[in-house]
Design a protein around this motif. Structure first.
Motif, mmCIF file in Angstrom:
data_model
loop_
_atom_site.group_PDB
_atom_site.id
_atom_site.type_symbol
_atom_site.label_atom_id
_atom_site.label_comp_id
_atom_site.label_asym_id
_atom_site.label_seq_id
_atom_site.Cartn_x
_atom_site.Cartn_y
_atom_site.Cartn_z
ATOM 1 N N ILE A 103 -6.062 17.650 5.913
ATOM 2 C CA ILE A 103 -5.069 16.695 6.390
ATOM 3 C C ILE A 103 -4.699 17.049 7.826
ATOM 4 O O ILE A 103 -4.457 18.200 8.145
ATOM 5 C CB ILE A 103 -3.831 16.655 5.474
ATOM 6 C CG1 ILE A 103 -2.856 15.580 5.922
ATOM 7 C CG2 ILE A 103 -3.165 17.991 5.365
ATOM 8 C CD1 ILE A 103 -1.812 15.255 4.885
ATOM 9 N N THR A 122 0.190 6.878 3.636
ATOM 10 C CA THR A 122 -0.416 8.204 3.638
ATOM 11 C C THR A 122 0.529 9.191 4.326
ATOM 12 O O THR A 122 1.462 8.790 5.027
ATOM 13 C CB THR A 122 -1.753 8.197 4.401
ATOM 14 O OG1 THR A 122 -1.488 7.889 5.772
ATOM 15 C CG2 THR A 122 -2.736 7.191 3.795
ATOM 16 N N HIS A 125 -5.321 9.890 -0.571
ATOM 17 C CA HIS A 125 -6.389 9.845 0.434
ATOM 18 C C HIS A 125 -6.813 11.246 0.876
ATOM 19 O O HIS A 125 -7.991 11.536 1.007
ATOM 20 C CB HIS A 125 -5.929 9.022 1.639
ATOM 21 C CG HIS A 125 -6.921 8.975 2.752
ATOM 22 N ND1 HIS A 125 -8.070 8.231 2.675
ATOM 23 C CD2 HIS A 125 -6.942 9.607 3.942
ATOM 24 C CE1 HIS A 125 -8.761 8.400 3.788
ATOM 25 N NE2 HIS A 125 -8.094 9.234 4.582
ATOM 26 N N SER A 126 -5.842 12.144 1.065
ATOM 27 C CA SER A 126 -6.160 13.469 1.596
ATOM 28 C C SER A 126 -6.200 14.567 0.531
ATOM 29 O O SER A 126 -6.668 15.663 0.811
ATOM 30 C CB SER A 126 -5.136 13.861 2.667
ATOM 31 O OG SER A 126 -3.865 14.060 2.083
ATOM 32 N N THR A 142 0.849 -1.183 0.000
ATOM 33 C CA THR A 142 0.000 0.000 0.000
ATOM 34 C C THR A 142 0.882 1.229 0.000
ATOM 35 O O THR A 142 2.000 1.189 0.498
ATOM 36 C CB THR A 142 -0.929 0.008 1.236
ATOM 37 O OG1 THR A 142 -1.801 1.125 1.172
ATOM 38 C CG2 THR A 142 -0.151 0.058 2.529
ATOM 39 N N SER A 143 0.388 2.313 -0.590
ATOM 40 C CA SER A 143 1.114 3.585 -0.537
ATOM 41 C C SER A 143 0.865 4.208 0.825
ATOM 42 O O SER A 143 -0.284 4.396 1.213
ATOM 43 C CB SER A 143 0.598 4.543 -1.613
ATOM 44 O OG SER A 143 1.166 4.260 -2.835
ATOM 45 N N ASP A 186 -0.517 12.214 -1.645
ATOM 46 C CA ASP A 186 -1.327 11.399 -0.749
ATOM 47 C C ASP A 186 -2.733 11.389 -1.350
ATOM 48 O O ASP A 186 -3.484 12.345 -1.169
ATOM 49 C CB ASP A 186 -1.336 11.995 0.654
ATOM 50 C CG ASP A 186 -2.206 11.207 1.628
ATOM 51 O OD1 ASP A 186 -2.850 10.216 1.209
ATOM 52 O OD2 ASP A 186 -2.245 11.592 2.804
#
Length: 189
Positions: free
Chosen positions: A124, A52, A94-95, A49-50, A92
């Motif tokens: 974030i 965060t 996700h954010s 997984t990358s 990122d």
């Protein structure tokens, strides 16, 4: 064929494993110290997984590094000049945070410049600084940014510059309808 992002995740994972091993910690011990689950740490180390920004921040705190230091450790030795086209970016997903290392980080230097970009509505949060007492000078270039440092909330517009020493939680939120772009000067204590 692996993408450049996959290769970077692999190098980050290998460096995280190396740091944990150097400290003599098991995944369980690192999980206790960082507040990150053992399974998440394991997946990050194996590049499944990358990581965060928030995860890297927690690990940087445990290892006493800034994020730029950690990312520079997975790159070749820095040159004194880095052309704009060669400056490394990290995203990122996700954010909605995009980070560009403007100045070449070097272990012997305490300061660095980073360009940050947050998409409209991006938010974030960091529960702790990567290095306690880290000094940051945040200069907003475009958009509106809301920065929370502990209990203090700062609303920043283009041209505004906020100086803070970070000892606790921080939050960066794009407070306008357009992307927030800013320069962050980071100085280690």
């Amino acid at each position: 064929m692996r993408s450049p992002e996959d290769a970077l995740d692999t190098r980050i994972g290998a460096r995280l494993t190396e740091l944990r091993t150097q400290h003599g910690w098991s995944l369980g011990e690192l999980a206790e110290r960082s507040g990150v689950s053992r399974s998440t740490l394991s997946r990050a180390e194996r590049a499944e997984t990358s990581p965060t920004a928030a995860l890297l921040n927690r690990l940087c705190h445990v290892y006493g590094r800034t994020m730029s230091q950690l990312l520079s450790e997975v790159e070749a030795a820095p040159a004194p000049l880095v052309r704009a086209a060669e400056q490394r970016t990290w995203e990122d997903p996700h954010s909605g945070f995009v980070r560009r290392s403007v100045s070449p980080p070097h272990a012997g230097l305490r300061g660095e410049l980073v360009e940050g970009r947050l998409a409209p509505g991006a938010d974030i949060s960091y529960d702790r600084p990567p290095v306690t007492g880290l000094e940051q000078h945040l200069w907003v270039l475009d958009g509106a940014l809301e920065v929370t440092d502990g209990e203090h909330v700062h609303h920043l517009e283009p041209g505004d510059c906020l100086r803070m020493r970070v000892f606790g939680p921080t939050r960066f939120r794009c407070a306008g309808p357009v992307e927030a772009r800013y320069v962050l000067a980071v100085v280690r204590p």
